[in-house]
Motif scaffolding. Structure first.
Motif, PDB file in Angstrom:
ATOM      1  N   VAL A 597      29.544  37.883  44.536  1.00 23.29           N
ATOM      2  CA  VAL A 597      30.408  36.916  43.860  1.00 23.29           C
ATOM      3  C   VAL A 597      30.782  37.423  42.476  1.00 23.29           C
ATOM      4  O   VAL A 597      31.959  37.366  42.075  1.00 23.29           O
ATOM      5  CB  VAL A 597      29.709  35.544  43.767  1.00 23.29           C
ATOM      6  CG1 VAL A 597      30.444  34.628  42.803  1.00 23.29           C
ATOM      7  CG2 VAL A 597      29.647  34.898  45.144  1.00 23.29           C
ATOM      8  N   LEU A 598      29.797  37.938  41.744  1.00 24.11           N
ATOM      9  CA  LEU A 598      30.099  38.484  40.420  1.00 24.11           C
ATOM     10  C   LEU A 598      31.037  39.681  40.539  1.00 24.11           C
ATOM     11  O   LEU A 598      31.971  39.838  39.745  1.00 24.11           O
ATOM     12  CB  LEU A 598      28.799  38.877  39.718  1.00 24.11           C
ATOM     13  CG  LEU A 598      28.919  39.298  38.249  1.00 24.11           C
ATOM     14  CD1 LEU A 598      29.609  38.207  37.425  1.00 24.11           C
ATOM     15  CD2 LEU A 598      27.544  39.600  37.662  1.00 24.11           C
ATOM     16  N   VAL A 601      34.479  38.290  41.135  1.00 25.10           N
ATOM     17  CA  VAL A 601      35.095  37.761  39.909  1.00 25.10           C
ATOM     18  C   VAL A 601      35.622  38.909  39.056  1.00 25.10           C
ATOM     19  O   VAL A 601      36.748  38.865  38.540  1.00 25.10           O
ATOM     20  CB  VAL A 601      34.077  36.914  39.120  1.00 25.10           C
ATOM     21  CG1 VAL A 601      34.627  36.563  37.746  1.00 25.10           C
ATOM     22  CG2 VAL A 601      33.743  35.641  39.890  1.00 25.10           C
ATOM     23  N   GLY A 605      39.472  39.730  38.130  1.00 21.75           N
ATOM     24  CA  GLY A 605      39.881  39.963  36.737  1.00 21.75           C
ATOM     25  C   GLY A 605      40.544  41.315  36.564  1.00 21.75           C
ATOM     26  O   GLY A 605      41.530  41.453  35.828  1.00 21.75           O
ATOM     27  N   PHE A 634      37.838  35.532  46.658  1.00 20.38           N
ATOM     28  CA  PHE A 634      36.540  35.041  46.191  1.00 20.38           C
ATOM     29  C   PHE A 634      35.665  34.624  47.375  1.00 20.38           C
ATOM     30  O   PHE A 634      34.465  34.932  47.419  1.00 20.38           O
ATOM     31  CB  PHE A 634      36.754  33.859  45.248  1.00 20.38           C
ATOM     32  CG  PHE A 634      35.500  33.372  44.579  1.00 20.38           C
ATOM     33  CD1 PHE A 634      35.008  34.034  43.463  1.00 20.38           C
ATOM     34  CD2 PHE A 634      34.827  32.274  45.060  1.00 20.38           C
ATOM     35  CE1 PHE A 634      33.853  33.595  42.847  1.00 20.38           C
ATOM     36  CE2 PHE A 634      33.672  31.820  44.451  1.00 20.38           C
ATOM     37  CZ  PHE A 634      33.181  32.494  43.331  1.00 20.38           C
TER      38      PHE A 634
END
Length: 664
Positions: A597-598, A601, A605, A634
């Protein structure tokens, strides 16, 4: 309380087995302090592991309060460890990322105790053991004796009816060893059942009963009438809390109240989440490298989808610039028809009939011609477009200067013209406003009344060619002398179906001509074809980008398997204090999902940042990001964490507690 009958434990040895425990018959009553002694290899540690439900016998029976352990599932054995046993290990086995208080609270988390109860109980235990000022220190900042006291507090956290101490003084200096034995004696005086495993007869002399093993068999089980260091109940250590707090102090010898259901499960989830964060922080470089595949994959997918959407929008804008939802009617059977020039059945009355149809927004006849165009001493070959007054609306053309000709100009065959930006640059390079000037189209003079805005579309643009728009009646009467049209362009009403309009036009003109001597070119069909092609290419490239996601997921799985191997001892400790298989699986699964998940993200970005940079360098084309693609990306990163994290997490959960504890 604990009863073993004809118990035997065997281990594989090459092609055969070796018996470590043989025909053990033993009963341990509640409140006893028992020492199990023997030389290395005698089987005493194996016996302790079976007593603590960390291991299972090969044959025979072991009962805890009448409950047969051999028939219990792993989670039921974990429940026994939570409810009855507290372990004190020779090497402490504290979790290095947690504080002293955090280590003590771990068993209570798995038992379902409330946060308030856990905190009060852990602080009371640490205070009693002289660590009231060291509760927030990690194991690395504590001495060996202090770490062993934390281990004792952890053993007592859930009540610790039975304390299993494996060489509790083996890693301590003599002074710390004496202190630890004093604490165990005090706990025994308070009613705890203490089982010591040691090879040191001096330590064994503290027990009321000494059981000696040799070669896996009990060779002696005797009472010790004068145990060392046994305090009376009156001299047992009191809780050093202030008298003012005594009423509020928790009973550290009573079992914790446990909860079931959502609240307890949520506490275990928070513990697993916190440990996952601590582990990721402790191995930041490895975590980042694990994320890298996910970051690249997610950034690629989001960027490719944005590229495809940007291409689609650009195509739509380009088609709109030559007329949104328009249909061109041309003579012949299609492009390349060599007989098309001989077909002269498209006439003005056809355009007028089409204009009356309910599905038509606007219509323009078109007569094309070429001529040498002159202004002063400047000459250039150009294309003359004879059009109706609605042509600019049909084609979506915008006026930059002057005005467009109206219906009366068409009716009166006026010699007026609207020029494009190429013509303005060619004939009036130094004049920003050529309105009112006169151009010669061959020998026919026309007055410029308007200038069109530059066309940015690649569709319908003339690659620098000069375009002059004049009333079609003027071209037919004053230049070409023809009485038929080159094309008729129809703009379909926004409320009408393009396919239905196409069918209606074909039917109307076929009736008027008596045959189908024309063909239609639908801009909506072109748009759909290009959109379909663009979508196919986007899907193809996105599929390639998804491969990097899969590779990233495999990387996550490999790293998580390595993490399971590195943290096997931690897994064993958690199982020893009562963690269920689901708790262990949840912890590693959360870590895998967090990594993905990180990474997702950061990947999103990165894609947005790339789009911003791309937009600064390209004015004509931009990446168009959609919330749907971002949410999908995501979700994909989360799914990858679950799918590829499941195997390592399940592998961790299936470990045998004693095997996990024995690994360093």
């Amino acid at each position: 309380m604990l009863e073993l009958k004809n118990l035997r434990r065997e281990f594989p040895a090459g092609e055969g087995t070796i018996a470590v425990l043989k025909s053990i018959d033993l009963q341990i009553n509640a409140g006893e302090m028992v020492a199990i002694v023997g030389q290395s290899g005698s089987g005493k540690s194996t016996l302790m592991n079976i007593l603590g439900c960390l291991d299972k016998p090969t044959h025979g029976s072991y009962q805890v309060n009448g409950r047969e352990t051999g028939q219990l599932e792993p989670d039921e054995l974990a429940q026994l460890r939570r409810e009855y046993f507290g372990f004190i290990f020779q090497r402490y086995h504290l979790l290095s990322d947690l504080t002293a208080q955090g280590n003590v609270e771990v068993p209570a988390i798995y038992a379902g105790a409330t946060t308030t109860e856990r905190e009060r109980r852990s602080l009371a235990l640490l205070s009693r053991l002289g660590l009231g000022e060291r509760t927030q220190h990690t194991p690395g900042k504590l001495s060996g004796g202090q770490q062993q006291r934390v281990s004792i507090a952890r053993a007592l956290m859930n009540g610790g009816q039975v304390i299993l101490a494996d060489e509790p003084t083996g890693a301590l200096d003599s002074a710390s060893g004496v202190e630890v034995m004093k604490i165990l004696a005090e706990l025994h005086a308070e009613g705890h059942t203490i089982i010591l495993v040691t090879h040191d007869m001096t330590i064994a002399q503290h027990a009321q009963r000494i059981i000696e093993l040799r070669d896996g068999e009990i060779i002696s089980d005797r009472a010790n009438p004068e145990p060392l260091g046994q305090p009376s109940a009156a001299t047992a250590v009191h809780n050093p809390l202030d008298a003012s707090d005594a009423a509020d102090a928790p009973d550290i010898n009573a079992p914790l109240s446990s909860r079931n259901g959502f609240a307890a499960a949520f506490d275990r989830f928070l513990e697993a989440f916190n440990m996952a964060l601590l582990s990721m922080n402790a191995h930041r470089l490895r975590t980042f490298l694990t994320m890298l595949g996910i970051i690249i994959g997610i950034a690629s997918v989001v960027s490719v989808v944005a590229l495809g959407e940007g291409s689609r929008r650009t195509v739509l804008e380009n088609i709109s610039s030559i007329g949104t939802n328009t249909i061109d009617i041309r003579p012949g059977t299609g492009f390349g028809d060599r007989m098309a020039s001989r077909i002269r059945t498209l006439v003005i009355s056809d355009a007028e009939a089409l204009a009356q149809q309910p599905y038509v927004d606007s219509v323009t006849p078109t007569v094309s011609s070429t001529a040498t165009i002159r202004y002063g001493n400047v000459e250039s070959a150009g294309q003359i477009q004879g059009v109706g007054e609605q042509s600019f609306q049909v084609r979506g053309m915008k006026l930059a200067q002057g005005s467009l000709f109206e219906q009366d100009a068409v009716r009166d065959r006026r010699q007026v013209a609207v020029i494009d930006d190429n013509a303005r640059k060619t004939f009036f390079p130094d004049n920003p406003n050529p309105v009112g000037k006169v151009l010669f189209l061959g020998n026919v003079p026309v007055q410029v009344i308007g200038v069109l805005q530059p066309q940015t579309s690649s569709f319908g643009a003339n690659s620098g060619n000069v375009m002059i728009y004049v009333p079609y009646t003027t071209v037919m009467s004053r230049m070409s002398g023809q009485n038929y049209l080159s094309t008729i362009t129809v703009r379909i009403s926004d409320s009408a179906s393009s396919q239905a309009a196409e069918a209606g036009i074909t039917q109307l003109l076929a009736q008027r001509h008596g045959r189908v001597d024309f063909f239609l070119m639908n801009s909506d069909t072109i748009r759909q074809t290009i959109e379909s092609t663009t979508g196919t290419m986007t899907l193809l490239i996105a599929s390639i980008a998804v491969i990097s996601l899969v590779v990233g997921g495999i990387g996550v799985m490999n790293i998580m398997l390595v993490s399971v191997t590195e943290r096997t001892s931690e897994i064993g400790v958690r199982m020893a204090v009562g963690a269920r298989q689901g708790d262990i699986q949840q912890q590693f699964l959360i870590e895998a999902v967090l990594v993905c998940v990180l990474g997702g993200v950061i990947g999103i970005g990165t894609a947005l940042g790339f789009g911003e940079v791309f937009g600064r360098f390209s004015q004509d084309f931009k990446l168009i990001f959609s919330m749907q693609s971002i949410v999908t990306a995501f979700a994909c990163s989360s799914l990858i964490g679950i799918v590829f994290g499941f195997l390592p997490a399940r592998s961790a959960a299936k470990l045998n507690p004693i095997d996990a504890l024995s690994r360093n």
